[in-house]
Design an enzyme around this catalytic site. Structure first.
Site, PDB file in Angstrom:
ATOM      1  N   TRP A 168      26.911  30.767  55.825  1.00  0.00           N
ATOM      2  CA  TRP A 168      25.939  31.748  56.343  1.00  0.00           C
ATOM      3  C   TRP A 168      26.176  33.119  55.753  1.00  0.00           C
ATOM      4  O   TRP A 168      25.228  33.851  55.447  1.00  0.00           O
ATOM      5  CB  TRP A 168      25.961  31.775  57.866  1.00  0.00           C
ATOM      6  N   ASP A 182      26.834  38.937  62.324  1.00  0.00           N
ATOM      7  CA  ASP A 182      26.033  37.751  62.646  1.00  0.00           C
ATOM      8  C   ASP A 182      26.780  37.007  63.752  1.00  0.00           C
ATOM      9  O   ASP A 182      27.860  36.469  63.526  1.00  0.00           O
ATOM     10  CB  ASP A 182      25.910  36.884  61.380  1.00  0.00           C
ATOM     11  N   LYS A 240      21.145  28.778  69.741  1.00  0.00           N
ATOM     12  CA  LYS A 240      22.456  28.156  69.929  1.00  0.00           C
ATOM     13  C   LYS A 240      23.024  28.439  71.311  1.00  0.00           C
ATOM     14  O   LYS A 240      23.508  27.537  71.969  1.00  0.00           O
ATOM     15  CB  LYS A 240      23.411  28.621  68.830  1.00  0.00           C
TER      16      LYS A 240
END
Ligand SMILES: *Cc1c(COP(=O)(O)O)cnc(C)c1O
Length: 368
Positions: free
Chosen positions: A105, A175, A199
């Protein structure tokens, strides 16, 4: 509703939501409150929806203790759009940013940022397949960088920063897609925090951005309007039609967490789940966790048997027992149990029970 058929879903995202929230949402699905309509059918300009949105924001602010000097934006486009919006909005001086690469990511975020400015990799843990978090201090960053970027929890490799890097005066961008609300975090250490909802908070479609107000409003003139934080801040996340139902669901989850002891109680539950699972893995002769001990994720627990065929068998047999989505990310293999906020401890107990049986049945093949 057929509750009997609910299984333990260990998917990395979208993932489980609290059953109590799903049930109350089901009750309100056809007619919300006294509105006579579903939230899905409701004007985003109605007083009723504005109340849903503002309450969700305020509850999130209370839960995470977000000071008024930060704006909370409810956006679309997932974590992925933030990979672009961050450089577009936060380059405001040197046009330089330092990225810490702790997984796929972060790689993607850096690859996007390169399109907009001078990106330097301050550190990377690629040398050991991202199994650890580099230890960094203020000297590791360019003093004139506009921001420093990290991925606080690495969903794919199962690692998490056990500390917050000191970046001095440089805003730290984070993030937290796979960790938001899972544990206490001092928001004031960050310039910006973002997370896709799917999530830990709610259904896909909503992305939460928590940004220091002084960092908002520096995007270039030619910035596409949706990509400018300033527009969303000025319009209280109602510049255009927001993902209304996802916001409603996220609001319900946040309310539920608030009622159940807030973030600290949630962190206690998450630590208990993770510690139990890691303790079993560490004590077993079949399984091992590749992530460095101190850097282990509380949310994504990655483990392997050391035999790819046996891993495959594990995932298939676990699935048959209602322990779903335990396959590791396609780039890593092995197993990954994502135990986000809504995964009950009973799910972890069921997984450990299965792991124990599987280990007994497959012991001879242990290659630890
Ligand atoms: C899932 C995830 C993303 C991507 O999110 P999308 O909403 O699918 O764009 C980004 N970063 C991390 C750490 C993730 O876990």
């Amino acid at each position: 509703m057929n509750e009997k058929r609910r299984i333990y879903n260990f998917a990395a995202g979208p993932s489980m939501l609290p059953q109590a929230v799903l049930e109350s949402a089901a009750k309100e699905l056809v007619s919300y409150g006294t509105s006579g309509m579903s939230v899905m059918e409701m004007s985003h300009r109605s007083a009723c929806f504005e109340n849903i949105l503002q309450t969700a924001k305020q509850d999130l602010r209370d839960l995470m203790r977000i000071p008024e000097s930060y704006d909370i934006l409810f956006l679309q486009g997932g974590g992925t759009l933030q990979f672009s919006m961050i450089p577009i909005n936060l380059f405001r001086g040197s046009g330089k940013a330092d990225y810490v690469i702790t997984g796929a990511w972060a790689e993607k975020a850096a690859a996007e940022a390169v399109k907009f400015g001078d990106i330097r990799v301050a550190a990377s843990s690629k040398d050991r397949n991202y199994a650890y978090i580099p230890r960094l201090s203020a000297e590791d960053f360019r003093r004139d960088a506009d921001y420093v970027y990290i991925t606080l929890n690495n969903t794919i490799y199962g690692t998490r920063y056990p500390y917050i890097p000191d970046t001095g005066d440089i805003p730290l961008v984070c993030d937290w897609s796979s960790g938001i609300l899972s544990e206490e975090l001092d928001v004031t250490k960050f310039g910006l925090i973002f997370a896709g909802a799917q999530k830990n908070i709610g259904p896909a479609g909503l992305t939460i951005v928590i940004a220091r107000r002084d960092l908002i409003g520096r995007a270039p003139e030619n910035t596409p309007i949706y990509l400018d934080y300033k527009i969303h801040a000025a319009n209280k996340s109602l510049y255009n039609t927001p993902p209304a139902f996802s916001i409603y669901m996220a609001g319900e989850v946040v309310k539920y967490l608030k009622k159940n002891g807030g973030v600290s109680a949630n962190e206690r539950r998450n630590r208990e789940k993770a510690e139990k699972l890691y303790a079993y893995i560490d004590g077993s002769e079949l399984y091992s966790a590749p992530a460095e001990y101190e850097d282990r994720s509380l949310m994504n627990i990655v483990f392997v048997t050391g035999d790819a065929a046996l891993d495959k068998k594990f995932v298939a047999e676990a699935g048959e027992e209602g322990l779903a989505e335990l396959g590791g990310h396609r780039s890593v293999g092995g197993m990954r149990a994502s135990v986000y906020n809504a995964m009950p401890i009973e799910g972890v107990d069921a997984l450990i029970g299965f792991m124990r049986r599987f280990e007994t049945e497959n012991k001879k093949r242990a290659v630890k």
